[in-house]
Design an enzyme around this catalytic site. Sequence first.
Site, PDB file in Angstrom:
ATOM      1  N   LYS A  99     -41.709 136.962  31.370  1.00 51.06           N
ATOM      2  CA  LYS A  99     -43.201 136.967  30.724  1.00 51.06           C
ATOM      3  C   LYS A  99     -43.585 138.289  29.999  1.00 51.06           C
ATOM      4  O   LYS A  99     -44.430 138.562  29.076  1.00 51.06           O
ATOM      5  CB  LYS A  99     -44.333 136.492  31.687  1.00 51.06           C
ATOM      6  CG  LYS A  99     -43.805 134.997  31.802  1.00 51.06           C
ATOM      7  CD  LYS A  99     -45.048 134.266  32.157  1.00 51.06           C
ATOM      8  CE  LYS A  99     -44.878 132.832  32.248  1.00 51.06           C
ATOM      9  NZ  LYS A  99     -44.265 132.188  33.314  1.00 51.06           N
ATOM     10  N   SER A 140     -34.908 133.390  34.949  1.00 50.93           N
ATOM     11  CA  SER A 140     -36.292 133.713  34.196  1.00 50.93           C
ATOM     12  C   SER A 140     -36.873 134.460  35.103  1.00 50.93           C
ATOM     13  O   SER A 140     -37.873 135.375  34.417  1.00 50.93           O
ATOM     14  CB  SER A 140     -37.069 132.490  33.797  1.00 50.93           C
ATOM     15  OG  SER A 140     -37.185 131.591  34.839  1.00 50.93           O
ATOM     16  N   GLU A 167     -54.512 132.328  29.680  1.00 46.91           N
ATOM     17  CA  GLU A 167     -54.722 131.572  30.578  1.00 46.91           C
ATOM     18  C   GLU A 167     -53.493 131.599  31.691  1.00 46.91           C
ATOM     19  O   GLU A 167     -52.455 132.494  31.493  1.00 46.91           O
ATOM     20  CB  GLU A 167     -54.430 129.916  29.841  1.00 46.91           C
ATOM     21  CG  GLU A 167     -52.972 129.660  29.821  1.00 46.91           C
ATOM     22  CD  GLU A 167     -52.242 130.617  28.670  1.00 46.91           C
ATOM     23  OE1 GLU A 167     -52.925 131.399  27.976  1.00 46.91           O
ATOM     24  OE2 GLU A 167     -51.249 130.637  28.440  1.00 46.91           O
TER      25      GLU A 167
HETATM   26  C1  LIG Z   1     -43.811 131.021  33.406  1.00 51.36           C
HETATM   27  C2  LIG Z   1     -42.173 130.928  33.923  1.00 51.36           C
HETATM   28  C3  LIG Z   1     -41.384 129.834  33.417  1.00 51.36           C
HETATM   29  C4  LIG Z   1     -41.790 128.804  32.464  1.00 51.36           C
HETATM   30  O1  LIG Z   1     -42.201 129.257  31.384  1.00 51.36           O
HETATM   31  P1  LIG Z   1     -41.435 129.109  30.025  1.00 51.36           P
HETATM   32  O2  LIG Z   1     -42.437 129.397  28.728  1.00 51.36           O
HETATM   33  O3  LIG Z   1     -41.001 127.808  29.905  1.00 51.36           O
HETATM   34  O4  LIG Z   1     -40.397 130.139  29.981  1.00 51.36           O
HETATM   35  C5  LIG Z   1     -40.026 129.838  33.809  1.00 51.36           C
HETATM   36  N1  LIG Z   1     -39.737 130.731  34.817  1.00 51.36           N
HETATM   37  C6  LIG Z   1     -40.501 131.774  35.246  1.00 51.36           C
HETATM   38  C7  LIG Z   1     -39.977 132.890  36.244  1.00 51.36           C
HETATM   39  C8  LIG Z   1     -41.816 131.884  34.939  1.00 51.36           C
HETATM   40  O5  LIG Z   1     -42.543 132.772  35.599  1.00 51.36           O
END
Ligand SMILES: *Cc1c(COP(=O)(O)O)cnc(C)c1O
Length: 397
Positions: free
Chosen positions: A84, A373, A106
């Site tokens: 993020k 992610s 948000e």
């Molecule tokens: C917020 C988040 C997501 C989901 O958000 P996307 O916009 O689909 O990438 C996925 N993995 C993590 C670790 C997150 O914090």
Amino acid sequence: MKDGRYGEFGGQYSPETLMYALSELETAYREAVKDPTFDAEYRRLLREYAGRPSLLYLAERVSADLNTTVYLKREDLNHTGAHKINNVLGQILLAVRMGKKRVIAETGAGQHGVATATAAALFGLSCDVFMGIEDTRRQSLNVYRMELLGAQVHPVTDGTGTLKDATSEAMREWSRRVEDTFYVIGSVVGPHPYPEIVRDFQRVIGDEIRAEMLRLHGRLPDALFACVGGGSNAMGTFFPFLNDKGVRLIGAEAGGEGIDTDRHAASLTKGTTGVFHGMKSIFLQDEEGQIAPVYSISAGLDYPGIGPEHAHLFRTGRAEYYPVTDEEAVCAFEYLSRTEGIIPAIESAHALALFRRMKDQFSPDQQVVVTLSGRGDKDVEAIGEYRGRFQKEEYHD
Ligand SMILES: *Cc1c(COP(=O)(O)O)cnc(C)c1O
């Protein structure tokens, strides 16, 4: 892409008060990307503050175990523990460039709120975060974290008191104070130009994968896996490969307790076309277009829609999307922890779980990349509870 459209999806479905702000944002963005000093500052922050480039790690023990070759793209190693921050740093730089003194965001579980509060602290901007009241209770540690970083958290009591209500409230707040306020959106969703801006700030993930695979193997990977909530880490992973037909693009959405129950967030598998949060896309909704309540063990995937570019990739078949259940994700969470010593975010565990399920479609001489992610520290307690680890033990004497 024309006028913010991805096939039939995307667009700008916003109240009149926001149309001016959106066009001002688009103009500022088009100018910023042409300005080499903007790009240089963004790259410097990614490198020196976020800690990029993130590693592309050959997971040898997983590869041996699954008889495949799999690399992990380690977004979990970034500052604040997920992808993020890539997007937030870009949008905050844009806010500063536009002379805005205040940012709003948000947040669902609090991950995007924490990233925004972090970048706002770095630039001395005031920061207000909108969070569903239910989520403020479930994620009280992240509420405190945002407060530590100097942000003010506003609990939203509308609807189910979760992410979709927080997003609606952030949009209302933006239309109340467009002059001094920049809305930092957390995924590839919302009215144009947000899906494009967020994707451009996240494409660093895919650009790095591409460069590193070419350096290591002199060829592109055979498949990319990523989890999809709103879809920003997946879009960032996929985007630089859209025209490389030989690269399979595979997204994992939240199957919750199963897509035959009403406890899931599998927007593409079970959703229909609609308009919500300023965009035309695919949503979980009833026949009257009322957005359905959604559920996933992973708060980051708990959104009733998906970004419009994913909706288009899904409809055209360029990318594939499959639901992954809570149970499969938890098993992958435990599996990666034991096999590689990496505790992934439960969101990211969905992507790994999907790869495990599909592994027989890939031979060991093919290369697959799974985007991690985020890191799993935030999820340890919830997964422990899911496994019954923290229930009161019964003592017998
Ligand atoms: C917020 C988040 C997501 C989901 O958000 P996307 O916009 O689909 O990438 C996925 N993995 C993590 C670790 C997150 O914090």
